[in-house]
Design a protein around this motif. Sequence first.
Motif, PDB file in Angstrom:
ATOM      1  N   CYS A  24     -63.203  15.622 -45.863  1.00 10.56           N
ATOM      2  CA  CYS A  24     -63.498  15.556 -44.426  1.00 10.56           C
ATOM      3  C   CYS A  24     -62.651  14.467 -43.752  1.00 10.56           C
ATOM      4  N   CYS A  78     -68.973  15.126 -36.776  1.00 12.54           N
ATOM      5  CA  CYS A  78     -68.247  16.325 -37.241  1.00 12.54           C
ATOM      6  C   CYS A  78     -67.569  17.021 -36.063  1.00 12.54           C
ATOM      7  N   CYS A 114     -63.575  21.012 -37.657  1.00  9.09           N
ATOM      8  CA  CYS A 114     -62.259  21.485 -38.120  1.00  9.09           C
ATOM      9  C   CYS A 114     -62.395  22.526 -39.228  1.00  9.09           C
ATOM     10  N   LEU A 115     -63.547  22.545 -39.900  1.00 10.07           N
ATOM     11  CA  LEU A 115     -63.874  23.529 -40.946  1.00 10.07           C
ATOM     12  C   LEU A 115     -63.043  23.384 -42.219  1.00 10.07           C
ATOM     13  N   CYS A 149     -63.942  21.497 -44.577  1.00 10.84           N
ATOM     14  CA  CYS A 149     -64.959  21.506 -45.644  1.00 10.84           C
ATOM     15  C   CYS A 149     -65.328  22.933 -46.042  1.00 10.84           C
TER      16      CYS A 149
HETATM   17  S1  SF4 Z   1     -65.953  20.579 -40.119  1.00  7.12           S
HETATM   18 FE1  SF4 Z   1     -66.298  19.665 -42.115  1.00  7.12          FE
HETATM   19  S2  SF4 Z   1     -64.367  18.647 -42.640  1.00  7.12           S
HETATM   20 FE2  SF4 Z   1     -64.303  19.056 -40.426  1.00  7.12          FE
HETATM   21  S3  SF4 Z   1     -65.125  17.203 -39.451  1.00  7.12           S
HETATM   22 FE3  SF4 Z   1     -66.869  18.570 -39.776  1.00  7.12          FE
HETATM   23  S4  SF4 Z   1     -67.737  17.983 -41.730  1.00  7.12           S
HETATM   24 FE4  SF4 Z   1     -65.675  17.112 -41.643  1.00  7.12          FE
END
Ligand code: SF4
Length: 307
Positions: free
Chosen positions: A256, A276, A279-280, A282
Amino acid sequence: MIRVRFHGRGGQGMKTASRIVGTAALLDGFIAQDSPVYGAERRGAPMVASVRIAEAPIFERGVIPAPDLVVVADDTLLDDPAVQPLAGLPPTGGLLMATAHSEEEARRHTGHPGALVARDFLTLALEQVGSAAGVSAALASAACAMLGLSGPAVVAAIGTELEAIGLSPDSIRANLRLAESARAGIQRVELPVRSLAAPRAGSPVVDVAYAPPEVGTPSVTARPNTPLRRTGNWRVFRPVIDPAKCTQCWVCFVRCPEGAIELDAEENPHLDYEVCKGCLICVEECPTGAIAKVREMREWAPSEVTR
Ligand code: SF4
Ligand code: SF4
């Protein structure tokens, strides 16, 4: 001159959308200028792009403070006090929005009395090209329809600009079909055409004064900025962890980019939705598919008006 201001987030393709509109205007015989403005390249961060279209040389530069048409790539931007996408839009101007809310709800929430087109361009993009980035061609095409730019110019502009960013011929064809659906039924809007700012006598050259970074990028360097920039309001999709599928591998925690995932005492990952940005990464990285992406859709209270 017609001035168009695009508001989007890094990764939504509003820079490309602005280029498509500018190129379509050029192909229709106008003079056009387009320029995106964003800080450090950061997926999800708000950005602005400006397009000016005229029949005579354009001497204005910079972000458009009073646009004739505003394009908003997702409705989460409406309520961001640091973005204010409707700032400077006159009641007689046009507003084009990608939103899952109805046009009636969008009119009530924005309070905009003028021409308004609000459609779920994101779902259309996901259905037709399988990618949220398709919202770029969809909004560009709809904006061109509102501006009265010709269909052949829009098709040629989309082909040129999407090829320039490396899309395959198949993907460009899919985006052209999406663009066709996106502009269906949208009528040209009569926008109040305001005159070109006159060039200074004797010189068409515009001097851009130097400003030190603390002036040019106040949103980055200003001290009390952090509380305003809680990146949780950047999301178009939210990641949701299914604990039953999680093997506590830590991959999401490590990957992340915002530090939005914490581990509890038992090493289970937890999301901080205030931070959060959606951005996905994760979702992509989780080896067990334990993180789902869920579309954000904030309820708008009937009395809530964005400006
Ligand atoms: S979508 Fe996932 S990787 Fe992106 S900021 Fe949120 S928790 Fe972090
Ligand atoms: S990446 Fe997936 S499996 Fe690994 S800790 Fe995160 S949610 Fe659990």
